[in-house]
Design an enzyme around this catalytic site. Sequence first.
Site, PDB file in Angstrom:
ATOM      1  N   GLY A  39     155.117 -14.483  87.891  1.00 31.62           N
ATOM      2  CA  GLY A  39     154.742 -13.355  87.053  1.00 31.62           C
ATOM      3  C   GLY A  39     153.671 -13.807  86.089  1.00 31.62           C
ATOM      4  O   GLY A  39     153.153 -14.928  86.201  1.00 31.62           O
ATOM      5  N   TYR A  71     156.697 -23.474  86.222  1.00 36.06           N
ATOM      6  CA  TYR A  71     156.033 -22.835  87.368  1.00 36.06           C
ATOM      7  C   TYR A  71     154.982 -23.793  87.952  1.00 36.06           C
ATOM      8  O   TYR A  71     154.898 -23.993  89.163  1.00 36.06           O
ATOM      9  CB  TYR A  71     155.391 -21.531  86.882  1.00 36.06           C
ATOM     10  CG  TYR A  71     154.459 -20.853  87.868  1.00 36.06           C
ATOM     11  CD1 TYR A  71     154.947 -20.135  88.948  1.00 36.06           C
ATOM     12  CD2 TYR A  71     153.071 -20.919  87.691  1.00 36.06           C
ATOM     13  CE1 TYR A  71     154.076 -19.500  89.841  1.00 36.06           C
ATOM     14  CE2 TYR A  71     152.198 -20.295  88.564  1.00 36.06           C
ATOM     15  CZ  TYR A  71     152.706 -19.586  89.642  1.00 36.06           C
ATOM     16  OH  TYR A  71     151.841 -18.964  90.514  1.00 36.06           O
ATOM     17  N   ARG A 114     139.862 -17.553  80.161  1.00 35.50           N
ATOM     18  CA  ARG A 114     140.328 -17.599  81.552  1.00 35.50           C
ATOM     19  C   ARG A 114     139.199 -17.126  82.462  1.00 35.50           C
ATOM     20  O   ARG A 114     138.230 -16.508  82.000  1.00 35.50           O
ATOM     21  CB  ARG A 114     141.525 -16.645  81.771  1.00 35.50           C
ATOM     22  CG  ARG A 114     142.802 -16.990  81.033  1.00 35.50           C
ATOM     23  CD  ARG A 114     143.448 -18.262  81.584  1.00 35.50           C
ATOM     24  NE  ARG A 114     144.737 -18.509  80.962  1.00 35.50           N
ATOM     25  CZ  ARG A 114     144.912 -19.138  79.789  1.00 35.50           C
ATOM     26  NH1 ARG A 114     143.870 -19.571  79.102  1.00 35.50           N
ATOM     27  NH2 ARG A 114     146.124 -19.342  79.316  1.00 35.50           N
TER      28      ARG A 114
HETATM   29  P1  NAD Z   1     153.678 -11.436  94.005  1.00 37.18           P
HETATM   30  O1  NAD Z   1     154.803 -11.681  93.044  1.00 37.18           O
HETATM   31  O2  NAD Z   1     153.073 -10.096  94.056  1.00 37.18           O
HETATM   32  O3  NAD Z   1     154.121 -11.854  95.476  1.00 37.18           O
HETATM   33  C1  NAD Z   1     155.120 -12.794  95.733  1.00 37.18           C
HETATM   34  C2  NAD Z   1     156.105 -12.165  96.691  1.00 37.18           C
HETATM   35  O4  NAD Z   1     157.128 -13.127  96.997  1.00 37.18           O
HETATM   36  C3  NAD Z   1     156.837 -10.929  96.100  1.00 37.18           C
HETATM   37  O5  NAD Z   1     156.599  -9.788  96.884  1.00 37.18           O
HETATM   38  C4  NAD Z   1     158.306 -11.331  96.108  1.00 37.18           C
HETATM   39  O6  NAD Z   1     159.187 -10.274  96.418  1.00 37.18           O
HETATM   40  C5  NAD Z   1     158.314 -12.398  97.200  1.00 37.18           C
HETATM   41  N1  NAD Z   1     159.488 -13.242  97.052  1.00 37.18           N
HETATM   42  C6  NAD Z   1     159.972 -13.796  95.905  1.00 37.18           C
HETATM   43  N2  NAD Z   1     161.115 -14.430  96.151  1.00 37.18           N
HETATM   44  C7  NAD Z   1     161.354 -14.284  97.481  1.00 37.18           C
HETATM   45  C8  NAD Z   1     162.412 -14.706  98.326  1.00 37.18           C
HETATM   46  N3  NAD Z   1     163.432 -15.415  97.848  1.00 37.18           N
HETATM   47  N4  NAD Z   1     162.374 -14.381  99.640  1.00 37.18           N
HETATM   48  C9  NAD Z   1     161.338 -13.630 100.126  1.00 37.18           C
HETATM   49  N5  NAD Z   1     160.302 -13.205  99.367  1.00 37.18           N
HETATM   50  C10 NAD Z   1     160.334 -13.534  98.064  1.00 37.18           C
HETATM   51  O7  NAD Z   1     152.581 -12.557  93.673  1.00 37.18           O
HETATM   52  P2  NAD Z   1     151.067 -12.681  94.136  1.00 37.18           P
HETATM   53  O8  NAD Z   1     150.222 -12.447  92.958  1.00 37.18           O
HETATM   54  O9  NAD Z   1     150.831 -11.911  95.373  1.00 37.18           O
HETATM   55  O10 NAD Z   1     151.002 -14.238  94.446  1.00 37.18           O
HETATM   56  C11 NAD Z   1     151.160 -14.767  95.761  1.00 37.18           C
HETATM   57  C12 NAD Z   1     151.237 -16.279  95.694  1.00 37.18           C
HETATM   58  O11 NAD Z   1     150.053 -16.809  95.078  1.00 37.18           O
HETATM   59  C13 NAD Z   1     152.418 -16.794  94.870  1.00 37.18           C
HETATM   60  O12 NAD Z   1     152.932 -17.951  95.497  1.00 37.18           O
HETATM   61  C14 NAD Z   1     151.798 -17.165  93.546  1.00 37.18           C
HETATM   62  O13 NAD Z   1     152.525 -18.169  92.890  1.00 37.18           O
HETATM   63  C15 NAD Z   1     150.422 -17.648  93.996  1.00 37.18           C
HETATM   64  N6  NAD Z   1     149.430 -17.497  92.907  1.00 37.18           N
HETATM   65  C16 NAD Z   1     149.050 -16.252  92.502  1.00 37.18           C
HETATM   66  C17 NAD Z   1     148.138 -16.120  91.467  1.00 37.18           C
HETATM   67  C18 NAD Z   1     147.697 -14.758  90.995  1.00 37.18           C
HETATM   68  O14 NAD Z   1     146.883 -14.703  90.067  1.00 37.18           O
HETATM   69  N7  NAD Z   1     148.168 -13.649  91.551  1.00 37.18           N
HETATM   70  C19 NAD Z   1     147.599 -17.254  90.847  1.00 37.18           C
HETATM   71  C20 NAD Z   1     148.026 -18.510  91.275  1.00 37.18           C
HETATM   72  C21 NAD Z   1     148.926 -18.627  92.324  1.00 37.18           C
END
Ligand code: NAD
Length: 330
Positions: free
Chosen positions: A76, A149, A220
């Site tokens: 998040g 995280y 950022r």
């Molecule tokens: P998001 O929270 O929208 O997507 C992550 C998904 O993982 C969610 O839909 C959630 O339901 C699913 N999930 C969580 N726990 C789960 C479980 N136990 N089993 C199955 N599914 C599960 O996040 P996002 O922004 O789409 O990010 C995607 C990836 O990229 C993540 O790993 C995040 O850490 C990484 N990331 C994102 C950002 C960003 O700015 N959005 C930046 C750095 C890294």
Amino acid sequence: MKTALVCGAGGFIGSHLVTALKRERFWVRGVDLKYPEFGQTAADDFIVADLRNPSSCTAAVDRRFDEVYQLAADMGGAGYVFTGDNDADIMHNSASINLNVVDACYKRNVGRVFYSSSACIYPARNQRDPDNPNCKESSAYPAAPDSEYGWEKLFSERLYLAFKRNHGIECRIGRYHNVFGPEGTWTGGKEKAPAALCRKVAEARNGSTIELWGDGSQTRSFLYVDECIKATLLLMRSDFEGPVNIGSEEMVSINALARTITRIAGKSLDIRHIPGPVGVRGRTSHNGLIREKLGWAPSAPLQAGLRPTYAWIAQQVERARGCNVRRAAE
Ligand code: NAD
């Protein structure tokens, strides 16, 4: 027909990635705890499952996929990641997912796995100066991320690389830096800065005041989701394994971000700074490595992505207002 599995396909980046893979004519399976919140999934097959559970993971990876994208994580924005209140969940949930996914991929001998790491792995000591943060890939060690995280992401990077070293699994690791765009979380506590600010601006009456966490001088950079997907696919199909930054080098303060969104909205708003979780003082992508290895850089400035994002969030705000008015009338 090539096959792909997207773990986290119900999430923000995952749902956009599924759409991109379908455009490339892949057969795509998505897996997530939930379906995408803001539209239909484009996946051919979608499994609602908890990847913390090893047997659900084995069931999702039931064949030798050509490409597996591991984006599922408990994540998040600052309000979720930097308060400390969710640390145990974040570490346990995401580590369990990665331990299960990498093992299932190894057992099925999948073609290649992409792991979505994060800018949050970089040491806090290099991000104290808002004007001069250092997020070069080579600066990751000695490790000192500022959040659990970030520590989990670093652990999981090492997990995929250990499976590569000992079991020959092909992996690619991208460190995403603040990805934003339409159909991302925009309310509820897990939204990140661009979405939260778009919401605040959309909800505010012209001439009123919006609140920002911290003094707003923290910096950022933000990457539009379409650019993120392009870089992810490019990395996945390249010979370069990473870890490599996938982000923008256009660094802005949170105050400047708020002003830009206010301008896009055509409003005049004051800013009040209030205490809140803010994370490191400065962070931006360093794109030397990805330029050298993949010839990639974002194709458009921040403003270009903020316009469609603001329009989409303003529409969500209007829709939610309409629902509240109807509920009150009932
Ligand atoms: P998001 O929270 O929208 O997507 C992550 C998904 O993982 C969610 O839909 C959630 O339901 C699913 N999930 C969580 N726990 C789960 C479980 N136990 N089993 C199955 N599914 C599960 O996040 P996002 O922004 O789409 O990010 C995607 C990836 O990229 C993540 O790993 C995040 O850490 C990484 N990331 C994102 C950002 C960003 O700015 N959005 C930046 C750095 C890294």
